[in-house]
Structures are given as structure tokens and as C-alpha cells.
Design an enzyme around this catalytic site. Structure first.
Site, PDB file in Angstrom:
ATOM      1  N   CYS A  14       0.865  -1.189   0.000  1.00  0.00           N
ATOM      2  CA  CYS A  14       0.000   0.000   0.000  1.00  0.00           C
ATOM      3  C   CYS A  14       0.893   1.227   0.000  1.00  0.00           C
ATOM      4  CB  CYS A  14      -0.964  -0.040   1.172  1.00  0.00           C
ATOM      5  SG  CYS A  14      -0.181  -0.155   2.795  1.00  0.00           S
ATOM      6  N   ARG A  23      -2.206  -0.975   5.553  1.00  0.00           N
ATOM      7  CA  ARG A  23      -3.379  -1.463   4.832  1.00  0.00           C
ATOM      8  C   ARG A  23      -3.057  -2.813   4.189  1.00  0.00           C
ATOM      9  NH1 ARG A  23      -4.732   3.397   0.827  1.00  0.00           N
ATOM     10  NH2 ARG A  23      -2.740   4.238   1.522  1.00  0.00           N
TER      11      ARG A  23
END
Lengths: 73, 279
Positions: free
Chosen positions: B237, B242
């Protein structure tokens, strides 16, 4: 103690969709704002009322969103 | 309906409510917004700060083995303690903590499905009291780096197509239209993505209440983009949190064997001189 009045709503600031979350813990209202896509927290605030907390968080969020550059791809 | 491959790594808010005082359990809140814990947390939960306790604060790296042992000891965690992680943003940094606990070989780690959002929205009990926990003398395992991808691994995977690269950022970050999520500071010099990467935003795997979608739904989301269990996968990410969420989904909910998190992510790739970028 519990979170009371938990509420989420979405609105648009410029071209960006945001989510405003607010709830009350004890005597304090908490508000957070995220940018929906990808969902990152961009502002948060507390206040004596939901309106006060949300408005403070929204003001900060708008300042930050205004600084976001978009590039032509 | 198919079961998750490892259902034991998830617990519900109801389960946590019923077991929060059990011996042998340590509940840990890990938030993006590091002040969230102070506004109220699950009774008995401690907090970890991802910016200071789950990163090396001098060089850019995950926490060292020594610092990990110190954190676990100060958190009153023994090797056989079950660690329940939860946090805001649908468990972004709780998943980041989960990933590091697995790197250092902690056996029993679980995520609270739905995270802080679900706990709050259900009106469950909160406290502002910070618990005192007895210090332990935790000894970690040597790091298992098979679940971590470094830049060189990613470069090879890009060149040889030896792994599927999954970019879990938003479509606007993937195309290079923006250099950071709206409202956050830009942390890279170039926008775009690693050539050949598939864009599967992390949030696709969650329901509105913050819980994970069913195994069938998850499998479909990834299969439609060619991410199947027979292929090694590297998720990335912007800074790696994430993608640790996606790593958790692929590795534990779907049971893919070879999944790695590239924590250098776009803040590394998008700042390097001379590496290929696709828009």
C-alpha cells in the site's frame, strides 16, 4: 460507560467523499472524519455537543483536503 | 458457505465482551488515531502506539526483536498468552501488529472482527482506566521473514512475474492521480503503481459494520483479479499497514500459502530513483 448516539454519515467536500462519525462517551462528544477511499482518518475533535465536535473535526478535515493535489494522468 | 481457512484468528465483539476478564488473555488496542484509546476503550485493554512502539523510530523498519521482547514484557504478555488485537479503521494497525507478532513467532493472536467501530456502534462497555499489568520476561522467536517482502523481492517478482503484486490503495492512488490519501501529507515523489500490480483496495473485503466478508465473497474478489491460492502474492500500500490487513485476509481467512507484506510499500517504491512506475 458506553458509546451513546453512535452515528455515521457521508458527505462530499470538493471532489472528496468523507465519512463523519460521532458518538458520546461520558460527558464528551467525539467526532472523527475519514476520507472513505481509502478510509484514512484525517481529522478528529471533541466537544460538549455533537454539533461542536463534528464542526471542529469537519473544519480540520476541510483544511487538510484543500491541500490535496490532483495530478493529470 | 465456505468457512474461513483459519477461523481461530477471529473473535467477535460478543466473544470479547464475554471473555475480556479471562486469565491468559491480553486485549490490545492499536489505532491509526493514537488518541482514540484515551477517549474510551474496552475494559482491561492496553494500547500500543504504532508510531513509537511498532516501528523502529530511528531507521525505517519494523520493531527489532529486542524492542519486541520489551514491548511484550511491559504488556504483561507471556508466550502462551492469547493476544486479542483491535483498532480503528477496520483494524488497519491491529493487522499491522498481528503481522509483527507473527514475524516474531507469537502463537495465539486474534483480531476482533469489526474492530473499535463495531464495539462502539454496539454500545458496549468502555472505560478510560488504563490497567496495570504485571511485567513478564518475554522471549521472542527469531524473525520469520517469509511473510515480509523487501524491495529486492518485489523487484524480482515484478521482473519475473514470480508473484502477483496486489496494490491495496485506492484507485486514485493506484493511477497516480494523487500521491497520498486525500487529506494526508504526500510522502512520495512519483505517483502510480508497480508495473503489473493488480488494484484491489483493502476496503473491498469489509462489510459496512467493519467485519470481514464471507470466505466465498473474499475468494471471488481476489479470483476476479487473478489472485488465487496457487500463486505467491505480495501485497503493498503506502506504508504497509493497509497491506498487512490484506495479508491477513489472504493468509488466514483464505489460507493462501505464500503471502508476503511489502511494508516498504509506495513510500519506498515511489521515492526510488530509476525504478519502473506504471500509471
Amino acid at each position: 460507560m458506553r458509546a451513546e448516539g453512535y452515528r455515521e454519515r457521508k458527505e462530499t467536500v470538493g471532489r472528496w467523499e468523507i465519512r463523519v462519525v460521532s458518538y458520546k462517551v461520558g460527558d464528551e462528544w467525539i467526532a472523527t472524519v475519514d476520507n472513505v477511499s481509502p478510509g484514512a482518518n484525517i481529522a478528529g475533535a471533541s466537544g460538549k455537543t455533537r454539533e461542536e465536535a463534528e464542526n471542529k473535526a469537519l473544519e480540520r478535515a476541510k483544511e487538510r483536503l484543500a491541500a490535496t493535489r490532483t495530478l493529470t494522468v | 458457505m465456505a468457512e474461513y481457512a483459519h477461523p481461530e484468528v477471529l473473535v467477535s465483539t460478543q466473544w470479547v465482551d464475554e471473555h475480556k476478564n479471562d486469565p491468559g488473555i491480553r486485549i490490545v488496542e492499536v489505532d491509526v488515531d493514537t488518541s482514540a484509546y484515551e477517549h474510551g476503550h474496552i475494559p482491561g485493554a492496553i494500547a500500543w502506539n504504532w508510531q513509537t512502539q511498532l516501528c523502529d523510530t530511528v531507521r525505517r523498519d519494523i520493531i527489532s526483536k529486542e524492542d519486541f521482547e520489551k514491548l511484550m514484557s511491559e504488556s504483561g504478555i507471556e508466550p502462551d498468552t492469547t493476544v486479542i488485537l483491535y483498532g480503528d479503521n477496520n483494524n488497519w494497525f491491529a493487522a499491522w501488529a498481528f503481522w509483527q507478532l507473527k514475524i516474531y513467532g507469537h502463537k495465539s493472536v486474534k483480531l476482533m472482527n469489526g474492530g473499535r467501530k463495531k464495539w462502539l456502534s454496539e454500545g458496549r462497555e468502555l472505560t478510560k482506566e488504563v490497567p496495570k499489568v504485571p511485567r513478564t520476561n518475554y522471549k521472542a522467536q527469531d524473525p520469520d521473514l517469509s511473510i515480509r517482502a523487501m524491495m529486492q523481492d518485489v523487484y524480482k517478482a515484478m521482473e519475473n512475474k514470480s508473484a502477483v503484486l496486489v496494490d491495496v490503495r485506492s484507485p486514485a492512488e493506484f493511477t497516480g492521480e494523487i500521491l497520498a490519501p486525500p487529506g494526508l501529507p504526500e510522502t512520495c515523489q512519483r505517483g502510480g503503481h508497480i508495473p503489473g500490480a493488480k488494484n484491489i483496495p483493502w476496503g473491498l473485503v469489509c462489510n459496512e459494520d467493519g467485519t470481514f466478508k464471507s470466505a466465498d465473497e473474499l475468494k471471488k474478489i481476489y479470483a476476479e483479479k487473478g489472485v488465487t491460492e496457487d500463486k505467491p502474492v505480495i501485497a503493498y500500500c503506502r506504508i504497509g499497514e493497509r497491506s498487512s490487513h490484506t495479508w491477513f485476509v489472504l493468509k488466514y481467512l483464505l489460507g493462501y500459502k505464500d503471502v508476503r507484506n511489502y511494508d516498504g510499500s509506495w513510500t519506498e517504491w515511489g521515492n526510488m530513483v530509476g525504478v519502473p512506475v506504471e500509471r
